[in-house]
Design a protein around this motif. Structure first.
Motif, PDB file in Angstrom:
ATOM      1  N   LEU A 120       1.797  10.578  -3.612  1.00 32.47           N
ATOM      2  CA  LEU A 120       2.961  11.634  -3.206  1.00 32.47           C
ATOM      3  C   LEU A 120       3.813  12.118  -4.187  1.00 32.47           C
ATOM      4  O   LEU A 120       4.290  13.205  -4.336  1.00 32.47           O
ATOM      5  CB  LEU A 120       3.476  10.675  -2.121  1.00 32.47           C
ATOM      6  CG  LEU A 120       2.673  10.606  -0.942  1.00 32.47           C
ATOM      7  CD1 LEU A 120       3.233   9.844   0.172  1.00 32.47           C
ATOM      8  CD2 LEU A 120       1.656  11.692  -0.453  1.00 32.47           C
ATOM      9  N   ASN A 121       4.499  10.878  -4.950  1.00 33.09           N
ATOM     10  CA  ASN A 121       5.483  11.437  -5.858  1.00 33.09           C
ATOM     11  C   ASN A 121       4.852  12.411  -7.039  1.00 33.09           C
ATOM     12  O   ASN A 121       5.773  12.867  -7.871  1.00 33.09           O
ATOM     13  CB  ASN A 121       6.290  10.229  -6.478  1.00 33.09           C
ATOM     14  CG  ASN A 121       7.139   9.345  -5.414  1.00 33.09           C
ATOM     15  OD1 ASN A 121       7.546   9.985  -4.189  1.00 33.09           O
ATOM     16  ND2 ASN A 121       7.438   8.162  -5.412  1.00 33.09           N
ATOM     17  N   ALA A 122       3.658  11.988  -7.319  1.00 33.44           N
ATOM     18  CA  ALA A 122       3.109  12.427  -8.354  1.00 33.44           C
ATOM     19  C   ALA A 122       2.409  13.916  -8.200  1.00 33.44           C
ATOM     20  O   ALA A 122       1.511  14.479  -9.116  1.00 33.44           O
ATOM     21  CB  ALA A 122       2.219  11.528  -9.085  1.00 33.44           C
ATOM     22  N   ILE A 123       2.413  14.533  -7.024  1.00 31.14           N
ATOM     23  CA  ILE A 123       1.797  15.526  -6.684  1.00 31.14           C
ATOM     24  C   ILE A 123       2.066  16.754  -7.689  1.00 31.14           C
ATOM     25  O   ILE A 123       1.248  17.562  -8.224  1.00 31.14           O
ATOM     26  CB  ILE A 123       2.076  16.315  -5.203  1.00 31.14           C
ATOM     27  CG1 ILE A 123       0.982  14.939  -4.541  1.00 31.14           C
ATOM     28  CG2 ILE A 123       1.360  17.504  -5.121  1.00 31.14           C
ATOM     29  CD1 ILE A 123       1.417  15.125  -2.963  1.00 31.14           C
ATOM     30  N   PRO A 124       3.108  16.988  -7.962  1.00 30.52           N
ATOM     31  CA  PRO A 124       3.377  18.308  -9.130  1.00 30.52           C
ATOM     32  C   PRO A 124       2.867  18.047 -10.325  1.00 30.52           C
ATOM     33  O   PRO A 124       2.481  18.958 -10.993  1.00 30.52           O
ATOM     34  CB  PRO A 124       5.110  18.334  -9.070  1.00 30.52           C
ATOM     35  CG  PRO A 124       5.478  17.696  -7.788  1.00 30.52           C
ATOM     36  CD  PRO A 124       4.571  16.625  -7.503  1.00 30.52           C
ATOM     37  N   GLY A 125       2.954  16.815 -10.727  1.00 32.81           N
ATOM     38  CA  GLY A 125       2.376  16.495 -12.065  1.00 32.81           C
ATOM     39  C   GLY A 125       0.841  16.573 -12.023  1.00 32.81           C
ATOM     40  O   GLY A 125       0.354  17.006 -13.081  1.00 32.81           O
ATOM     41  N   TRP A 128       0.954  -1.357  -0.038  1.00 28.46           N
ATOM     42  CA  TRP A 128       0.004   0.057  -0.081  1.00 28.46           C
ATOM     43  C   TRP A 128       0.760   1.326  -0.208  1.00 28.46           C
ATOM     44  O   TRP A 128       0.381   2.184  -0.806  1.00 28.46           O
ATOM     45  CB  TRP A 128      -0.733  -0.077   1.335  1.00 28.46           C
ATOM     46  CG  TRP A 128      -1.841   1.219   1.286  1.00 28.46           C
ATOM     47  CD1 TRP A 128      -1.767   2.141   2.143  1.00 28.46           C
ATOM     48  CD2 TRP A 128      -2.918   1.490   0.332  1.00 28.46           C
ATOM     49  NE1 TRP A 128      -2.626   2.905   1.949  1.00 28.46           N
ATOM     50  CE2 TRP A 128      -3.503   2.749   0.967  1.00 28.46           C
ATOM     51  CE3 TRP A 128      -3.578   0.796  -0.755  1.00 28.46           C
ATOM     52  CZ2 TRP A 128      -4.499   3.365   0.524  1.00 28.46           C
ATOM     53  CZ3 TRP A 128      -4.646   1.444  -1.277  1.00 28.46           C
ATOM     54  CH2 TRP A 128      -5.082   2.793  -0.667  1.00 28.46           C
ATOM     55  N   GLN A 129       1.998   1.165   0.626  1.00 29.01           N
ATOM     56  CA  GLN A 129       2.908   2.448   0.709  1.00 29.01           C
ATOM     57  C   GLN A 129       3.520   2.387  -0.633  1.00 29.01           C
ATOM     58  O   GLN A 129       3.665   3.842  -1.257  1.00 29.01           O
ATOM     59  CB  GLN A 129       3.831   1.924   1.922  1.00 29.01           C
ATOM     60  CG  GLN A 129       3.629   2.290   3.436  1.00 29.01           C
ATOM     61  CD  GLN A 129       2.800   0.775   3.550  1.00 29.01           C
ATOM     62  OE1 GLN A 129       2.979  -0.165   2.978  1.00 29.01           O
ATOM     63  NE2 GLN A 129       2.358   0.813   4.928  1.00 29.01           N
ATOM     64  N   MET A 130       3.864   1.627  -1.322  1.00 29.99           N
ATOM     65  CA  MET A 130       4.508   1.677  -2.740  1.00 29.99           C
ATOM     66  C   MET A 130       3.295   2.239  -3.480  1.00 29.99           C
ATOM     67  O   MET A 130       3.853   3.242  -4.438  1.00 29.99           O
ATOM     68  CB  MET A 130       4.915   0.464  -3.364  1.00 29.99           C
ATOM     69  CG  MET A 130       5.983  -0.142  -2.409  1.00 29.99           C
ATOM     70  SD  MET A 130       6.219  -1.946  -3.017  1.00 29.99           S
ATOM     71  CE  MET A 130       6.997  -1.720  -4.566  1.00 29.99           C
ATOM     72  N   PHE A 131       2.291   1.893  -3.327  1.00 34.56           N
ATOM     73  CA  PHE A 131       0.929   2.573  -4.039  1.00 34.56           C
ATOM     74  C   PHE A 131       0.711   4.025  -4.198  1.00 34.56           C
ATOM     75  O   PHE A 131       0.632   4.882  -4.822  1.00 34.56           O
ATOM     76  CB  PHE A 131      -0.203   1.756  -3.914  1.00 34.56           C
ATOM     77  CG  PHE A 131      -1.471   2.357  -4.738  1.00 34.56           C
ATOM     78  CD1 PHE A 131      -1.534   2.290  -6.013  1.00 34.56           C
ATOM     79  CD2 PHE A 131      -2.305   3.090  -4.028  1.00 34.56           C
ATOM     80  CE1 PHE A 131      -2.704   2.802  -6.965  1.00 34.56           C
ATOM     81  CE2 PHE A 131      -3.404   3.726  -4.535  1.00 34.56           C
ATOM     82  CZ  PHE A 131      -3.430   3.581  -6.035  1.00 34.56           C
ATOM     83  N   ILE A 132       0.774   4.286  -2.824  1.00 35.14           N
ATOM     84  CA  ILE A 132       0.428   5.525  -2.403  1.00 35.14           C
ATOM     85  C   ILE A 132       1.845   6.730  -2.828  1.00 35.14           C
ATOM     86  O   ILE A 132       1.512   7.723  -3.380  1.00 35.14           O
ATOM     87  CB  ILE A 132       0.412   5.687  -0.722  1.00 35.14           C
ATOM     88  CG1 ILE A 132      -1.032   5.109  -0.327  1.00 35.14           C
ATOM     89  CG2 ILE A 132       0.376   7.278  -0.185  1.00 35.14           C
ATOM     90  CD1 ILE A 132      -2.129   5.682  -1.209  1.00 35.14           C
ATOM     91  N   ALA A 133       2.793   6.139  -2.529  1.00 31.38           N
ATOM     92  CA  ALA A 133       3.983   6.888  -3.133  1.00 31.38           C
ATOM     93  C   ALA A 133       4.183   7.094  -4.638  1.00 31.38           C
ATOM     94  O   ALA A 133       4.139   8.116  -5.085  1.00 31.38           O
ATOM     95  CB  ALA A 133       5.412   6.224  -2.362  1.00 31.38           C
ATOM     96  N   GLY A 134       4.096   6.149  -5.365  1.00 26.11           N
ATOM     97  CA  GLY A 134       3.901   6.047  -6.728  1.00 26.11           C
ATOM     98  C   GLY A 134       2.811   6.677  -7.424  1.00 26.11           C
ATOM     99  O   GLY A 134       3.062   7.462  -8.424  1.00 26.11           O
ATOM    100  N   ALA A 135       1.743   6.664  -6.956  1.00 25.93           N
ATOM    101  CA  ALA A 135       0.386   7.171  -7.491  1.00 25.93           C
ATOM    102  C   ALA A 135       0.115   8.404  -7.009  1.00 25.93           C
ATOM    103  O   ALA A 135      -0.802   9.045  -7.763  1.00 25.93           O
ATOM    104  CB  ALA A 135      -0.573   6.081  -7.178  1.00 25.93           C
TER     105      ALA A 135
END
Length: 183
Positions: A151-156, A142-149
């Motif tokens: 948290l890391n994508a917020i600027p995009g 779940w952490q990998m999903f949240i990070a990839g989908a």
């Protein structure tokens, strides 16, 4: 415009969006972390779905990361490119399908098509990653999903939420969009 003209126009536009999707990520300088932040391949796919319709958005979305990976080696086919192919195909098809259902083509209809497409696309990405990781004997947490989908994508995500409606409104005001092709 007759139907053949519309189909030719959509094919040309879809090819243009595919080319933009392949070239646009070069602005990140080949640094995957920046690409993960700005999501440059997503933008032309979303425009393709809005302007050309869900069928073109689906095809361009699926082909773009795979073709870009074959040409430039990024994203790598497995697991990133394949997961992105399903994700972007979902973005292009969902946004095109939803947008075609609105009689009024305005900012509200753009957002009511864009936001569900972004959510459903990320869910599809997560499901594909779970399947691929499971086949490979690894766990997709779940952490990998949240990070990839998310948290890391917020600027995009912010870029998409600002840029796509702004450009669509500008194209509408310029009178260059024709919607009889979206059914």
């Amino acid at each position: 415009m007759n139907r053949n003209h519309v189909q030719i126009q959509n094919m040309v536009l879809a090819a243009m969006f595919l080319a933009i999707g392949i070239i646009l990520p070069t602005i990140t300088g080949g640094i995957p972390q920046i690409g993960n932040l700005l999501l440059p391949m997503h933008i032309p796919v979303l425009f393709c779905g809005l302007i050309c319709g869900w069928q073109y958005g689906l095809i361009v979305g699926f082909i773009t990361p795979l073709l870009r990976g074959a040409i430039f080696g990024m994203p790598m086919f497995y697991p990133t490119g394949l997961a992105m192919a399903f994700e972007l195909a979902t973005y292009g098809s969902v946004i095109g399908f939803l947008y075609a259902r609105f009689r009024k083509k305005n900012v509200a209809s753009i957002y009511m098509s864009l936001i569900p497409a972004m959510i459903i696309g990320r869910v599809v990405w997560g499901v594909v990653r779970v399947i691929m990781m499971g086949v490979g004997g690894s766990a997709f947490t779940w952490q990998m999903f949240i990070a990839g989908a998310l948290l890391n994508a917020i600027p995009g995500i912010i870029l998409q939420l600002v840029l796509i409606p702004a450009v669509m409104v500008a194209l509408q005001r310029a009178g260059v969009l024709h919607y009889q092709n979206q059914a």
